[in-house]
Design a protein around this motif. Structure first.
Motif, PDB file in Angstrom:
ATOM      1  N   GLY A   1       0.806  -1.283  -0.166  1.00 23.61           N
ATOM      2  CA  GLY A   1      -0.152   0.043   0.086  1.00 23.61           C
ATOM      3  C   GLY A   1       0.790   1.235   0.100  1.00 23.61           C
ATOM      4  N   LEU A   2       0.252   2.426   0.338  1.00 24.18           N
ATOM      5  CA  LEU A   2       1.086   3.588   0.115  1.00 24.18           C
ATOM      6  C   LEU A   2       1.487   3.981   1.497  1.00 24.18           C
ATOM      7  N   PHE A   3       2.663   4.416   1.781  1.00 24.92           N
ATOM      8  CA  PHE A   3       3.248   4.829   2.953  1.00 24.92           C
ATOM      9  C   PHE A   3       3.663   6.463   2.744  1.00 24.92           C
ATOM     10  N   VAL A   4       3.235   7.327   3.643  1.00 21.77           N
ATOM     11  CA  VAL A   4       3.802   8.722   3.391  1.00 21.77           C
ATOM     12  C   VAL A   4       4.710   8.744   4.354  1.00 21.77           C
ATOM     13  N   ASP A   5       6.145   9.237   3.779  1.00 18.10           N
ATOM     14  CA  ASP A   5       7.144   9.514   4.738  1.00 18.10           C
ATOM     15  C   ASP A   5       7.221  10.915   4.773  1.00 18.10           C
ATOM     16  N   CYS A   6       6.631  11.743   5.623  1.00 16.94           N
ATOM     17  CA  CYS A   6       6.353  13.024   5.966  1.00 16.94           C
ATOM     18  C   CYS A   6       7.929  14.031   6.021  1.00 16.94           C
ATOM     19  N   THR A   7       8.695  13.268   6.262  1.00 16.03           N
ATOM     20  CA  THR A   7      10.100  13.726   6.424  1.00 16.03           C
ATOM     21  C   THR A   7      11.186  13.105   5.900  1.00 16.03           C
ATOM     22  N   LEU A   8      11.194  12.889   4.363  1.00 14.54           N
ATOM     23  CA  LEU A   8      12.088  12.198   3.657  1.00 14.54           C
ATOM     24  C   LEU A   8      13.480  12.088   4.041  1.00 14.54           C
ATOM     25  N   GLY A   9      13.908  13.316   4.205  1.00 15.28           N
ATOM     26  CA  GLY A   9      15.423  13.367   4.535  1.00 15.28           C
ATOM     27  C   GLY A   9      16.280  12.712   3.741  1.00 15.28           C
ATOM     28  N   LEU A  10      17.064  11.900   4.176  1.00 17.90           N
ATOM     29  CA  LEU A  10      17.988  11.196   3.181  1.00 17.90           C
ATOM     30  C   LEU A  10      17.415   9.869   2.539  1.00 17.90           C
ATOM     31  N   GLY A  11      16.109   9.712   2.925  1.00 17.00           N
ATOM     32  CA  GLY A  11      15.326   8.500   2.438  1.00 17.00           C
ATOM     33  C   GLY A  11      15.557   7.132   3.132  1.00 17.00           C
ATOM     34  N   GLY A  12      16.192   7.318   4.246  1.00 15.98           N
ATOM     35  CA  GLY A  12      16.849   6.084   4.759  1.00 15.98           C
ATOM     36  C   GLY A  12      15.573   5.086   5.301  1.00 15.98           C
ATOM     37  N   HIS A  13      14.575   5.918   6.115  1.00 18.17           N
ATOM     38  CA  HIS A  13      13.210   5.060   6.483  1.00 18.17           C
ATOM     39  C   HIS A  13      12.595   4.657   5.014  1.00 18.17           C
ATOM     40  N   SER A  14      12.589   5.301   4.259  1.00 21.71           N
ATOM     41  CA  SER A  14      11.838   5.219   2.687  1.00 21.71           C
ATOM     42  C   SER A  14      12.305   4.052   2.153  1.00 21.71           C
ATOM     43  N   GLU A  15      13.623   4.035   2.143  1.00 21.10           N
ATOM     44  CA  GLU A  15      14.298   2.801   1.521  1.00 21.10           C
ATOM     45  C   GLU A  15      13.797   1.574   2.239  1.00 21.10           C
TER      46      GLU A  15
ATOM     47  N   ILE B   1       7.916  13.460   1.448  1.00 21.22           N
ATOM     48  CA  ILE B   1       7.584  14.892   1.481  1.00 21.22           C
ATOM     49  C   ILE B   1       8.796  15.482   2.394  1.00 21.22           C
ATOM     50  N   ASP B   2       9.390  16.561   1.775  1.00 19.35           N
ATOM     51  CA  ASP B   2      10.404  17.393   2.688  1.00 19.35           C
ATOM     52  C   ASP B   2      10.462  18.797   2.317  1.00 19.35           C
ATOM     53  N   ARG B   3      10.765  19.669   3.069  1.00 23.75           N
ATOM     54  CA  ARG B   3      10.659  21.071   2.736  1.00 23.75           C
ATOM     55  C   ARG B   3      12.081  21.514   2.153  1.00 23.75           C
ATOM     56  N   ASP B   4      12.727  20.576   2.444  1.00 22.22           N
ATOM     57  CA  ASP B   4      14.282  20.835   2.199  1.00 22.22           C
ATOM     58  C   ASP B   4      14.559  20.401   0.591  1.00 22.22           C
ATOM     59  N   ARG B   5      14.801  21.286  -0.333  1.00 22.36           N
ATOM     60  CA  ARG B   5      14.947  20.786  -1.647  1.00 22.36           C
ATOM     61  C   ARG B   5      16.088  19.836  -1.963  1.00 22.36           C
ATOM     62  N   GLU B   6      17.151  20.175  -1.142  1.00 26.75           N
ATOM     63  CA  GLU B   6      18.420  19.422  -1.179  1.00 26.75           C
ATOM     64  C   GLU B   6      18.115  18.057  -0.543  1.00 26.75           C
ATOM     65  N   ALA B   7      17.291  17.902   0.229  1.00 34.36           N
ATOM     66  CA  ALA B   7      17.091  16.378   0.733  1.00 34.36           C
ATOM     67  C   ALA B   7      16.312  15.660  -0.333  1.00 34.36           C
ATOM     68  N   LEU B   8      15.252  16.373  -0.895  1.00 35.77           N
ATOM     69  CA  LEU B   8      14.330  15.756  -2.021  1.00 35.77           C
ATOM     70  C   LEU B   8      15.510  15.234  -2.872  1.00 35.77           C
ATOM     71  N   ARG B   9      16.367  16.171  -3.516  1.00 37.73           N
ATOM     72  CA  ARG B   9      17.112  15.661  -4.617  1.00 37.73           C
ATOM     73  C   ARG B   9      18.143  14.508  -4.117  1.00 37.73           C
ATOM     74  N   PHE B  10      18.564  14.675  -2.868  1.00 41.76           N
ATOM     75  CA  PHE B  10      19.425  13.367  -2.454  1.00 41.76           C
ATOM     76  C   PHE B  10      18.400  12.355  -2.519  1.00 41.76           C
TER      77      PHE B  10
END
Ligand SMILES: C[S@@+](CC[C@H](N)C(=O)[O-])C[C@H]1O[C@@H](n2cnc3c(N)ncnc32)[C@H](O)[C@@H]1O
Length: 320
Positions: A30-44, A58-67
């Motif tokens: 199913g769908l999991f929303v990671d509200c604080t993506l950061g470097l994507g460790g939990h998402s991975e 989701i992240d408010r930091d564009r640099e984190a989103l790119r990473f």
């Protein structure tokens, strides 16, 4: 990718990773929303748990989103990213064409990508402009601008409330005196040195740098970290499908208190004063709390990652 690491040494280690994944149960798919993506460790870890799991990060930091987007590219369409404040989770999900989620995670605070990058101004370990905005590409007010604008009383209150710093009035006085001499605080080192001088020699029982609490307070204020946190938890619970899981990792008592109280209320525990004739706190039975006490890192994790020391994980399941 090295450039995106912002010159940091060790990458961000996801805090309480195993415990979070056990509570979120991404094996259900199913769908999991990671509200604080950061470097994507939990998402991975969510994406790894099941080929049926998808992540909206989701992240408010564009640099984190790119990473994170680069890191999670191998998962193809199972991963999508959104630049937003997680308080806007409802419109973000709507825009992504999602009505409900199987799981929602929020891992509050800053990532190592932000904390260890000298130019972001979060840490007194480096000398840099006193910035502290999580979204460094926004036109929001920086910490230096905030200290130049607020009154002495406002600075004292901010440091006391968000930093739980007893010597807040003294620190505020020193900041304003310096400003009145025509030398406003511009850098992390200027602030750290001023706080250290304002509070005097450290007590032997104090193991943290004297400026730690003041830096925490400013970061919380600059990013409005506590504003609307309770409302966000409530919205997130409403967006879960029946049986869906919510997990929150916090790093200081102010955040944890808001999360704990909101989850309690949503589990039906009334918070009104005992003699109130009717309930007005909005208590309702929407969730079952899965963590009677917050889950905290074990000794092995603390040894590997001392930054996890104040982490607390709380989780809940939406009722059918
Ligand atoms: C502790 S880190 C998350 C680390 C992540 N779980 C990982 O494993 O890499 C927190 C992240 O949340 C982001 N963040 C904090 N508050 C936010 C908010 N209100 N809205 C969106 N992102 C936020 C920060 O920019 C930071 O990248």
């Amino acid at each position: 990718m090295a450039a995106l690491m912002g010159g940091m040494g060790a990458p961000h280690r996801p805090v309480l990773l195993r415990e979070t994944i056990e509570l979120l149960e991404p094996v259900r798919g199913g769908l999991f929303v990671d509200c604080t993506l950061g470097l994507g460790g939990h998402s991975e870890a969510i994406l790894e748990a099941s080929a049926e799991a998808r992540v909206l990060g989701i992240d408010r930091d564009r640099e984190a989103l790119r990473f994170a987007s680069q890191r999670l590219a191998p998962y193809g369409e199972r991963f999508r990213a959104a630049h937003a404040n997680f308080r806007d989770i409802a419109p973000v999900m709507r825009e992504a064409g999602e009505e409900s989620a199987s799981g929602i995670l929020v891992d509050l605070g800053v990532s190592s990508l932000q904390f260890d990058a000298p130019e972001r101004g979060f840490s007194f370990r480096h000398d840099a402009p006193l910035d502290m905005r999580m979204d460094a590409e926004s036109d929001e007010e920086t910490a230096a601008e905030m200290l130049a604008r607020l009154s002495e009383e406002e600075i004292a209150r901010l440091i006391f409330e968000y930093g739980e710093e007893r010597r807040s009035r003294r620190i505020a006085r020193w900041i304003v005196e310096r400003r009145e001499r025509g030398e406003p605080i511009r850098t992390t080192r200027e602030l750290a040195e001023l706080v250290a001088r304002a509070v005097g020699p450290q007590r032997r029982t104090e193991h943290i740098h004297p400026a730690t609490r003041t830096f925490q307070a400013l970061r919380i204020a600059v990013n409005g970290e506590l504003e609307g946190l309770g409302q966000f938890v409530e919205t997130a619970v409403d967006l879960l499908e029946p049986g869906g899981r919510f997990a929150a990792i916090s790093f200081h008592s102010l955040e944890d208190r808001i999360i704990k109280r909101t989850l309690r209320r949503l589990s039906g525990q009334c918070e009104c004063p005992p003699r109130s004739p009717v309930c007005s706190c909005g208590a309702r039975r929407a969730i079952e709390i899965l963590t009677r006490r917050p889950v905290v890192p074990g000794l092995v994790e603390l040894e590997e990652n001392p930054r996890a020391r104040s982490a607390k994980l709380r989780a809940a399941r939406k009722l059918d």
